[in-house]
Structure formats: C-alpha cells, structure tokens
Design an enzyme around this catalytic site. Sequence first.
Site, mmCIF file in Angstrom:
data_model
loop_
_atom_site.group_PDB
_atom_site.id
_atom_site.type_symbol
_atom_site.label_atom_id
_atom_site.label_comp_id
_atom_site.label_asym_id
_atom_site.label_seq_id
_atom_site.Cartn_x
_atom_site.Cartn_y
_atom_site.Cartn_z
ATOM 1 N N HIS A 522 -3.074 4.576 21.993
ATOM 2 C CA HIS A 522 -4.380 4.240 22.560
ATOM 3 C C HIS A 522 -4.413 2.800 23.061
ATOM 4 C CE1 HIS A 522 -6.441 7.610 19.969
ATOM 5 N NE2 HIS A 522 -5.610 8.081 20.878
ATOM 6 N N TYR A 523 -3.281 2.295 23.516
ATOM 7 C CA TYR A 523 -3.242 0.904 23.971
ATOM 8 C C TYR A 523 -4.033 0.745 25.272
ATOM 9 C CZ TYR A 523 0.792 2.803 26.575
ATOM 10 O OH TYR A 523 1.618 3.568 27.362
#
Length: 587
Positions: A522-523
């Site tokens: 989820h960067y």
Amino acid sequence: MLSTHNKLTSVMVFSGWFTILAAAVLLFHGVSFAQTDPGYSFMHQATTAPIVSYYDYIIVGGGTAGCPLAATLSQNSSVLLLERGGSPYGNDNITDLAAFGAALSDLSPSSPSQRFVSTDGVVNARARVLGGGSCLNAGFYTRAGADYIRLSGWDARLVNESYKWVEDMVAFQPPVRQWQAAVRDGLVEAGVQPYNGFTYEHMYGTKVGGTIFDPNGHRHTAADLLRYANSSGLTVLLYAPVNKILFTRLGGIQKPRAHGVIFKDANGVDHRAYLKRGSTNEILVSSGSLGSPQLLMLSGVGPRRQLKAHNITMVLEQPMVGLGMSDNPMNAVFVPSPQPVEVSLIQIVGITRNGTYIESACGENFAGGARTLDYGMFSPKIGQLSTVPPKQRTQKAIDKAVEDMKALPQSAFVGGFILEKIVGPISTGHLEIRSRDPNVNPSVTFNYFKDPRDLQRCVDGIKIIESVIESKAFSPFKVDSLSIINLLNMTASSPVNLLPKHANASRSLEQFCKDTVMTIWHYHGGCELDRVVDRDYKVIGIDALRVIDGSTFRNSPGTNPQATVMMLGRYMGVKLLRERLATVRPN
C-alpha cells in the site's frame, strides 16, 4: 512470560513455518479458468504504432488509475494509453484465484510484477501489466472514509458516483466461511464494535468488505473498466515504457508546457506522441508511486541534485518530487489450526479507533491445488531471508531455504494468519532515481516505524490480535498447547523480510514489530497533493501536465487503497470532461 505489556521469551523455533503458512493462504486450489479476454479492438503492441502520432490526451501508465481515466476520457476525446507491461488476459497467474501469488514471485523480465527492495530491507513489488496493482493484490475492496474524502477536497457526490461506476464492473461480496467468521466474531468479542455487516463503506467496527474475485474465482481488474471505453476514441499500447515527457515554452512564456512523450516499443524503437492543438489537451501521468515521481525526474522536473547527478536537463526545479514516500507496515501473527480451514484471502476487517486495521487470511494443504511450489511474496525465492545478514544472502542460502520448506510435512500448511496494518503512516521516506532508464527501479526508503507513534500503533494492533486469538469465538482454530508466547516467537523467528534480527533471547512487542515488518503493498507518495500537484492534480509550475494516481496521497485511503485509486481515475476523468465541455460551449 510475554503478556501485552512485557517481553517475549524465546520458547520455540519452528524454522520456516511463517513462510509456509503465509504461502498457504496465498494460493487457492480449484479449477483453473483464465478470465475471458474481452478482445479490445483498441489494444495493440507498441511495435505497431506509428513513429509520430497526435492525441487530445496522453495517459502514461495503464494501471489502477490509468484504466478508468482512459475509459472515461475516451467518450468524447482521442486518448492514448501507454502501458509498460502486457495484457493480464489469458495469464492464469493473474486471473485465476487458484494461482494467486505466482505472479508476485515471477522474476522474469516479462513478469507482470517487478520486484524491488527498499533500503529498509523489505522486499516489495510494483506492477508491470495493464490493470496495475489490481492484477497482483489480494483483492480486498473497500472505500475511503468520509474524513479522507473531505480532506482531499473531493466532491462527495461525484466520489460516490465514481465508486459505484467501478463497483458495477469489478466488485463482489465474498462468501464468509468458518475461519473468517471466527475472526469476525473474535474481533467483536475483543471490542472492535459494532459489527457493520457487509459494506464497502469505511466505518469504525468490524465488517465484511468487498473483493474483486467473482464467485467463480476469477479476478476482475482495473483493465476490465476499459469495457466502458468508446473504442473509437481510445488507443492502448502495450510494452510501451515512456522515457520522458517533452516540454515547450510558447511565445516566450517562462512556464513550461507539456506537449508530448517519447516511448520505446519492444524492439527498442523510439516513438513520439504529441498533444493536438487545444488548451484542454493534456498529458496525464498515472504510473504509480514509484513510476510517477521517477518519470517527472527523468523529464527534468525534480530536485536539482538528482537531475544533475544523472546529467538530466532541468525543466523545473521541484525539490518535493520523490519526497513523502510511505508504505503502511504490516505485521502478522501466524496461527496453526488443529482442524482444516477454508482457503480465503482478506474478507473481514476490524477498523479500530487506535489507528490499526485487523485483517486475516487462511489456507490449507498448500501443495494440493498449486501447479508449482511457489511461495509468492513470502518466499525465499525472492530473497526473504531475514535470518541472515545482507552480505550472507547468497543464492546458495536462498536455494537451501527453498529446499528446506519443500521438506516440511503437510501439517505445516494448515492454518492462517491474522495481521494488522497501521493507518497513515506518519513515517515517511524518499525516492531517488538510479538510472535514466525508466525500466530500472529507483531507490526507495520508507523509514518504517521511524515515528514512534507508528510503532505504538503496531503494538496496539498486536494486542488486539492476541485478544482475537484468545477469544471464545476463535477457540476452534487454536492449538491449546500453543500459547501467544509460542505464536509470537514462531513468527519472529521466521524469514519474513530482509531485516537482520536482534540476537537477544527476549523481544519486546516494539521489537517484534520491527523484526517482523512486511509490506502490504500500500505504498504511496512521491507526488503529493499540495506539494507537487495542486487540488486539481496539475503539476505545480507546469501547464498541461497532471499526476493522477496514488503517488499524490499523503495517507493510504481506507483500509485498502485500490477502490479509491480506481475511483480517482473515474472521478478525474469526469472532471476533465466537464472542463472540456465548459471550454467548448462558449465557442
């Protein structure tokens, strides 16, 4: 003894259990059916493209945001969508639930996943396929919260309409079976209340979220949103990495204006695509949190030091490009089960008030349905050997770990894991280009847990996981002889990342979080809102150029971001159509 407040004592070491058990939940067994190829008439190999072409909009990146953006803009404009990877259709490793994880561990140059390792030592991946990360992820679908929408400055009504547009094509309600039901009830018993049932909405308590896997086990990706497209208005080119954006300064105006791109085809031939004349025509970058800041820098927009180091002519000094890189750390506790469990990915989420999200996945008999022994993102095949320091991570050590795991008994594959992901996060890092080649990954630092508030959230999340495991609702899936102490030590002693572990015999919950940190993919960040782009996603200081994707986020939206990234593509596409219509009407 370890309680929620004191320290872990090293009780037992079950080498490799973490990796195998994680792998078990990453691979589904069942009948294999690749999703039907929609046969898009507008999708072509870049080798077939003309050397020079002209469009109203050029979109760089056919990912989770780029596909809905292109589908929307094609309704009354000519649109070129450039994707550096290939098609997801016909690839069982993408479309078939039974093969989940195989694409993530494919390290070939043609893989839909491109591995990278942050300077923090955590193995990660970026998409290289039409549909982007929605082709690789665990499929959980849930919206952002009302506060997130408000702080982003979005029109709530259009946001809701855009979510529904996405959901009508790709979102489904998952079946909830024994393990997931036990986690759900355990969360409620642990105080993560109320129970909100099945919903896409983000709200405190425990809920069943959506999934992009349909009842037949077929993945529906952002590429499916191209079914909405006007085929006469869209051209999609595959294997078309963009080398740079081209700029001009018209009539002596000092402000640069984007007017084209240079991309290569699979044969290495350069092509140029330009914007047609018109004040509303634009280049839209949707290359993701690594690709978008990277492309801006390669095009001369970024920090002076980095551009100079790679002999890139500066178009605009923008020191904020590449800053604010964040990756939500994930930590998990693995629970071997005394009885068989269903095979499921993320379905349940506990949205707590202390800044953590609790989710779970489970599986059984890993080898039973897999066509090959492939351990996905938890595999030593891709270098996840935190039990040895970096200089000892040789191919020989990796090969030995793979063989050791193959030798484990079937009983090691029954169970699942309960994970926590922190919100935000508050800790941020940065991105730096390492080459002028867009196919070379930039160097990324996320600084996991650098801010002590992030670390405290992780500790709080682990405490909730402990409560779930000890709950009455979850008791059928807990081996009586394995205490929380045992489970945490089993987790901490296994190779889940590239971070060398502390040799202390005891480990605090804080150290447990640091030692077992993983990515949940989820960067975000690198082209942040109000720093690199304005509230209309226009690159500050440049005309006819916007960035529309997760690189603009300061925090990850909701519990899982893909729904909001797809929504953003549709949302901004509608806004751009409205702007175009407003410009045409007076004439």
